[in-house]
Design an enzyme around this catalytic site. Structure first.
Site, short mmCIF file in Angstrom:
data_model
loop_
_atom_site.label_atom_id
_atom_site.label_comp_id
_atom_site.label_asym_id
_atom_site.label_seq_id
_atom_site.Cartn_x
_atom_site.Cartn_y
_atom_site.Cartn_z
N GLU A 33 -23.51 -3.01 -34.98
CA GLU A 33 -24.22 -3.86 -34.01
C GLU A 33 -25.34 -3.12 -33.29
O GLU A 33 -25.33 -2.95 -32.07
CB GLU A 33 -23.22 -4.38 -32.98
N GLU A 51 -17.61 -9.21 -39.16
CA GLU A 51 -16.68 -9.42 -38.05
C GLU A 51 -16.72 -10.89 -37.70
O GLU A 51 -17.79 -11.49 -37.64
CB GLU A 51 -17.08 -8.63 -36.80
C1 BGP Z 1 -17.73 -6.47 -31.55
C2 BGP Z 1 -17.42 -5.02 -31.80
C3 BGP Z 1 -16.00 -4.73 -32.11
C4 BGP Z 1 -15.00 -5.67 -31.51
C5 BGP Z 1 -15.44 -7.09 -31.34
C6 BGP Z 1 -14.57 -7.95 -30.47
O1 BGP Z 1 -18.85 -6.61 -30.75
O2 BGP Z 1 -18.17 -4.52 -32.88
O3 BGP Z 1 -15.76 -3.38 -31.93
O4 BGP Z 1 -14.20 -5.16 -30.56
O5 BGP Z 1 -16.75 -7.17 -30.87
O6 BGP Z 1 -14.78 -7.66 -29.13
P1 BGP Z 1 -13.62 -7.43 -28.10
O7 BGP Z 1 -12.80 -6.33 -28.65
O8 BGP Z 1 -14.27 -7.06 -26.85
O9 BGP Z 1 -12.89 -8.71 -28.01
#
Ligand code: BGP
Length: 480
Positions: free
Chosen positions: A174, A377
């Site tokens: 990201e 993701e």
């Molecule tokens: C993305 C990241 C991840 C992950 C995901 C969910 O932005 O790349 O590392 O954690 O978000 O976010 P969160 O864990 O805050 O729910």
């Protein structure tokens, strides 16, 4: 019409949220190893010196460092074709970049990659998932141009060592988050840390300049590494990645349409243009004048960016937002806030759920770049309940994934988008990046651990585990 043969179904994790094992070979650790605190209500504070008694979720995380064989068996049980994971930089260079890479660290990953391949799973490796060693953070992190060479050395080490085991790579997780989101916890290792946004005029000007410099250094490091990967092994596929920040106009007023377009440009294409086309977005000069950012782009840097364009574009997708003239409710997520969309429901953590937005976004990117895309993701952060008999019923997660996969399928079959694969986030429960909680679970495998790190860390499959196995076995045909 269906998903193409060889479609890469799988799931994703990141070292600092999943791997743990700080006690074996990571020395002073990464910046993320210093995010924690003694205050359970605000666990996401960066503490340069570890404070005895404070809780730092990444030190043990979900203990993949010790449980990798069991975990890989579980992933194989769902029929995974690909597993996206990240390498922990401080496992490879534990103390400094001047030394030889750690044999112990390299072997740690060799074992994992081999085990994956023995189960027919291809590794997809994120080289840096918000992972800056503390010894580099102490020198300014990514604001320091020296980071370009350090990262390049680290990436080259990985390509040379693992090219026959790892066919797919992502240079940065990201990359656009550095300009838009996550406030203070992710400052790209920059000290002093800052929550400033790149395109927010009222933020501190010097901090904003540092943010941009850091991002530019990451662009260069990424491009150099893409080229090196191809020199080492032309078969390697190296992707760029952003956090999808899908923005719709709040109304059909032309002004709202322009605002949404501007938002898409700043939050998405500003970064993807550099990685996919090797050049800055045409509006960059105007934006930087408005924001008081200085950009010096030498001919050599332009050449590096041009020669290091990515092979595919990957992104995380969780939500969408709106832009418009009028005041309105705000929709938050991991990226900077946008205006809320009245047609959408939100998750329990307030993220707007928008499966059709995934189809829309895939079309946007493919229309612009005509290069293979990958959803690396996606998922629903939700609290799960373990029943007395040990079962975990998570229809909400199945529903979320079903709807997103169905829209993805339309993008492929009806719209002609070239999509390589889908790796849902946190396939085995892991620590939340934004909140540090365990209660916010994405996995199809439950991990017995609470917000303070207590629990046996035992794994337990959820209903979604069996559902996803069917999806993969039918190559996305059976979504019931
Ligand atoms: C993305 C990241 C991840 C992950 C995901 C969910 O932005 O790349 O590392 O954690 O978000 O976010 P969160 O864990 O805050 O729910």
């Amino acid at each position: 019409m269906s998903f193409p043969e060889g479609f890469l179904w799988g799931g994703a994790t990141a070292a600092s949220q999943f791997e743990g094992g700080l006690d074996c070979s990571r020395t002073q650790g990464s910046v993320m190893d210093h995010v924690g605190s003694g205050d359970k209500a605000t666990p996401r504070v960066f503490e340069p010196d570890w404070v005895p008694g404070h809780y730092y979720p990444s030190h043990e995380s979900c203990d993949f460092a010790r449980r990798w064989q069991e975990d890989i068996r579980l992933l194989a049980g769902m029929g995974f074709k690909v597993y996206r994971m990240s390498v922990s930089w401080t496992r490879i260079f534990p103390e400094s970049m001047d030394s030889q890479p750690s044999r112990q660290g390299l072997d740690f990953y060799h074992r994992i990659f081999r085990e994956l391949r023995n189960h027919g799973i291809q590794p997809l490796v994120t080289i840096s998932h918000y992972d800056v060693p503390m010894y580099l953070a102490a020198r300014g992190g990514w604001a320091n141009p020296d980071m370009i060479a350090q990262y390049h050395k680290y990436a080259t080490t990985l390509f040379e060592e693992f090219h026959s085991e790892v066919p797919y790579w992502i240079t940065f997780n990201e990359i656009n988050v550095l300009s838009n989101g996550y406030g203070d916890i992710l400052s790209a290792g920059m000290i002093p840390r800052t929550a400033c946004m790149l395109f927010q005029a009222d933020d501190d000007q010097a901090a904003r300049q540092r943010r941009y410099d850091a991002l530019h250094h990451q662009f260069l490091a990424s491009a150099l590494s893409v080229k090196t990967a191809h020199d080492i092994d032309p078969a390697l596929k190296v992707g760029g990645m952003i956090a999808a920040d899908a923005v719709y106009p709040l109304t059909c007023h032309p002004e709202d349409a322009l605002l949404a377009q501007e938002s898409m440009n700043r939050r998405n294409y500003f970064c993807t243009d550099v990685m996919c086309r090797g050049e800055y977005h045409p509006k960059t000069g105007a934006w930087f004048r408005e924001m008081g950012i200085e950009q010096t782009l030498s001919e050599e840097e332009s050449r590096i960016l041009r020669e290091g364009t990515v092979d595919f574009l990957a992104f995380s997708y969780y939500m969408s937002g709106c832009a418009g003239r009028q005041e309105g409710e705000t929709a938050t997520g991991n990226m900077s806030a946008a205006k809320a969309n009245p047609y959408l429901k939100t998750s329990d953590w307030g993220w707007q759920i928008d499966p059709r937005g995934l189809r829309w976004y895939l079309n946007e990117l493919y229309g612009r770049y005509r290069m293979p895309l990958m959803v690396v993701e996606n998922g629903l952060g939700a609290a799960d309940t373990v029943e007395k008999d040990g079962s975990i019923h998570d229809p909400y997660r199945i529903d979320y994934m079903r709807q997103h996969i169905a829209e993805m399928k339309k993008a492929v079959t009806d719209d002609g988008v070239d999509l390589m694969g889908y790796t849902c986030w946190g396939c085995i429960d892991l620590v939340s990046l934004s909140t540090g909680e365990m209660a916010k679970r994405y996995g199809m495998v439950y991990v017995d651990m609470d917000n303070e790190g207590n629990g046996s860390k035992e794994r337990r499959v959820k209903d979604s585990y069996h559902w996803y196995r069917k999806v993969i076995a039918s190559n996305g045909e059976d979504l019931d």
